[in-house]
Design a protein around this motif. Structure first.
Motif, mmCIF file in Angstrom:
data_model
loop_
_atom_site.group_PDB
_atom_site.id
_atom_site.type_symbol
_atom_site.label_atom_id
_atom_site.label_comp_id
_atom_site.label_asym_id
_atom_site.label_seq_id
_atom_site.Cartn_x
_atom_site.Cartn_y
_atom_site.Cartn_z
ATOM 1 N N HIS A 148 -50.557 -64.568 -81.274
ATOM 2 C CA HIS A 148 -49.632 -64.845 -80.169
ATOM 3 C C HIS A 148 -49.579 -66.350 -79.923
ATOM 4 O O HIS A 148 -50.467 -67.081 -80.283
ATOM 5 C CB HIS A 148 -50.018 -64.057 -78.915
ATOM 6 N N ASP A 149 -48.504 -66.778 -79.294
ATOM 7 C CA ASP A 149 -48.165 -68.199 -79.335
ATOM 8 C C ASP A 149 -47.655 -68.799 -78.041
ATOM 9 O O ASP A 149 -46.875 -69.748 -78.105
ATOM 10 C CB ASP A 149 -46.992 -68.397 -80.316
ATOM 11 N N THR A 150 -48.023 -68.299 -76.890
ATOM 12 C CA THR A 150 -47.501 -68.931 -75.662
ATOM 13 C C THR A 150 -47.853 -70.409 -75.634
ATOM 14 O O THR A 150 -48.994 -70.772 -75.903
ATOM 15 C CB THR A 150 -48.108 -68.252 -74.419
ATOM 16 N N GLY A 170 -43.925 -63.768 -73.122
ATOM 17 C CA GLY A 170 -44.908 -62.802 -72.602
ATOM 18 C C GLY A 170 -45.380 -61.835 -73.660
ATOM 19 O O GLY A 170 -45.326 -62.126 -74.858
ATOM 20 N N ARG A 178 -41.868 -57.142 -66.352
ATOM 21 C CA ARG A 178 -43.284 -57.557 -66.332
ATOM 22 C C ARG A 178 -43.384 -59.083 -66.385
ATOM 23 O O ARG A 178 -42.679 -59.737 -67.148
ATOM 24 C CB ARG A 178 -44.015 -56.945 -67.531
ATOM 25 N N GLY A 180 -46.227 -62.340 -66.611
ATOM 26 C CA GLY A 180 -47.623 -62.701 -66.865
ATOM 27 C C GLY A 180 -48.043 -63.919 -66.067
ATOM 28 O O GLY A 180 -47.449 -64.265 -65.040
ATOM 29 N N ASP A 181 -49.053 -64.598 -66.548
ATOM 30 C CA ASP A 181 -49.615 -65.751 -65.831
ATOM 31 C C ASP A 181 -48.772 -67.022 -65.976
ATOM 32 O O ASP A 181 -48.866 -67.932 -65.138
ATOM 33 C CB ASP A 181 -51.014 -66.064 -66.384
ATOM 34 N N SER A 182 -47.965 -67.093 -67.036
ATOM 35 C CA SER A 182 -47.347 -68.379 -67.407
ATOM 36 C C SER A 182 -46.487 -69.030 -66.316
ATOM 37 O O SER A 182 -46.508 -70.246 -66.179
ATOM 38 C CB SER A 182 -46.556 -68.233 -68.706
ATOM 39 N N THR A 201 -53.522 -69.399 -71.959
ATOM 40 C CA THR A 201 -52.786 -68.450 -72.802
ATOM 41 C C THR A 201 -53.685 -67.235 -73.006
ATOM 42 O O THR A 201 -54.901 -67.343 -72.955
ATOM 43 C CB THR A 201 -52.368 -69.085 -74.151
ATOM 44 N N GLY A 202 -53.069 -66.095 -73.227
ATOM 45 C CA GLY A 202 -53.853 -64.872 -73.423
ATOM 46 C C GLY A 202 -53.259 -63.745 -72.605
ATOM 47 O O GLY A 202 -52.052 -63.711 -72.364
ATOM 48 N N GLY A 204 -52.133 -62.220 -69.608
ATOM 49 C CA GLY A 204 -51.787 -62.730 -68.281
ATOM 50 C C GLY A 204 -52.438 -61.957 -67.142
ATOM 51 O O GLY A 204 -52.905 -62.544 -66.163
HETATM 52 C C1 SD4 Z 1 -48.555 -63.496 -70.791
HETATM 53 N N1 SD4 Z 1 -50.121 -65.283 -71.131
HETATM 54 O O1 SD4 Z 1 -47.370 -63.272 -70.578
HETATM 55 C C2 SD4 Z 1 -48.916 -64.696 -71.651
HETATM 56 C C3 SD4 Z 1 -49.028 -64.255 -73.089
HETATM 57 C C4 SD4 Z 1 -49.604 -65.277 -74.016
HETATM 58 O O2 SD4 Z 1 -49.767 -66.125 -76.131
HETATM 59 O O3 SD4 Z 1 -50.293 -66.194 -73.648
HETATM 60 N N2 SD4 Z 1 -49.355 -65.146 -75.281
HETATM 61 O O4 SD4 Z 1 -49.459 -62.775 -70.377
#
Ligand code: SD4
Length: 317
Positions: A148-150, A170, A178, A180-182, A201-202, A204
């Motif tokens: 994954h690549d945020t 996301g 939905r 996420g944290d971003s 990143t990860g 969320g």
């Molecule tokens: C999320 N944190 O939407 C983001 C996903 C993410 O690399 O970091 N992907 O939860």
């Protein structure tokens, strides 16, 4: 001093560009926006902008956030469709005092009214990823897919301003709506020019439970060195989640202190990031975990090439 740090290897070319153009020396905020915009436009990165992977209805819904550490102003959009460069809209919203976090239709309207480019963000390649997943197991646990690549970028310019920005599509196959944290201030990103800035990143849902980016900046405020602040905040959240919910998602963070030193922490085995500063050309690091400790290794040219080859490989249905 000036410095930039970005999540994942994919930030390399974009950080390289803003370093070459001297943008990162002059203005941390516009360096972040330019770099993230370039990543959003590159369709082979699967979690950002055009080419980002769709939700369960095959709609691409994008989140982005931006914070100016001089003024604490922030702007963010979430679950927005058909906007070419979400980071530009987040940046524009950071100029507003109220209504600076906008969702879905309202965010799109703001973007349209302010002349931001619209685009159908479902790339043919992202559609193939979706169709392939539909053919595979449908009931897989929703988590950041492998690779994954945020993008999250933190920057310090020569005026001493610290800023942070994020952009993402996301989680692949997420529910419609939905978030996420971003785009969530303090979780996906936070910046205060007096202390430092951080981006995450990860997964969320888990990152938000610790307001991780704010937490790192709070530790910097207490005078804790940036690497220690990252390790401490991430480990504490990891342990707390494990204790309270019996499982933990992917968590990775990058941070800068007000002098441009970087910190990084992760609980996964394949995290990579890019760092550049006045004294260091843009460098991709791989984070390796050895006996519970993190070690950084400079990525080889072969590794860098393989990453792009994998991202650009044909998708077989
Ligand atoms: C999320 N944190 O939407 C983001 C996903 C993410 O690399 O970091 N992907 O939860």
């Amino acid at each position: 001093m000036w410095a930039m740090i970005g999540t994942w290897r994919m930030a390399l070319e974009a950080i390289d560009q803003v370093v070459k153009s001297d943008e990162c020396k002059k203005d941390a905020g516009s360096a972040i926006v330019k770099a993230i915009k370039q990543i959003e436009d590159f369709e082979y990165f699967k979690s950002v902008g055009y080419g980002g992977l769709p939700n369960e209805d095959m709609d691409v819904e994008l989140d982005a956030g931006y914070m100016n550490g001089d003024t604490l102003a922030f702007g963010a959009i979430m679950a927005v469709r058909d906007i070419k460069n979400p980071i530009e809209v987040a940046y524009a919203l950071s100029k507003e005092y109220t209504s600076c976090l906008l969702a879905s239709a309202g965010a799109s309207r703001f973007a349209r009214n302010h002349g931001f480019q619209q685009k159908d963000m479902l790339s043919p390649r992202a559609k193939l990823h979706y169709l392939k997943r539909m053919k595979e197991e449908r009931q897989v646990e929703l988590k950041p897919y492998i690779g994954h690549d945020t993008v999250g970028i933190c920057a310090l310019d020569e005026k001493g301003s610290l800023c942070a920005g994020t952009s993402t599509s996301g989680l692949f196959m997420k529910k419609a709506g939905r978030v996420g944290d971003s785009p969530i201030l303090g979780s996906g990103y936070y910046a205060d020019s007096d202390y430092g800035c951080c981006s995450a990143t990860g997964l969320g849902e888990d990152l938000m439970k610790g307001c991780i980016s704010f937490q790192v900046v709070e530790l910097l405020k207490q005078g804790i060195p940036v690497q220690e602040a990252c390790s401490q905040a991430l480990q504490a959240l990891h342990d707390r989640l494990l204790r309270k919910q019996g499982k933990v998602g992917d968590l990775s963070i990058v941070a800068l202190d007000k002098n441009g030193n970087f910190g990084v922490a992760t609980n996964i085995d394949n995290f990579s990031f890019v760092y550049a500063s006045k004294t260091q050309a843009p460098t991709v690091y791989l984070v390796k975990k050895q006996n519970g400790k993190m070690e950084l290794e400079v990525a080889s040219q072969q590794w860098l090439n393989d990453y792009l080859t994998t991202r650009m490989a044909a998708i077989e249905l």
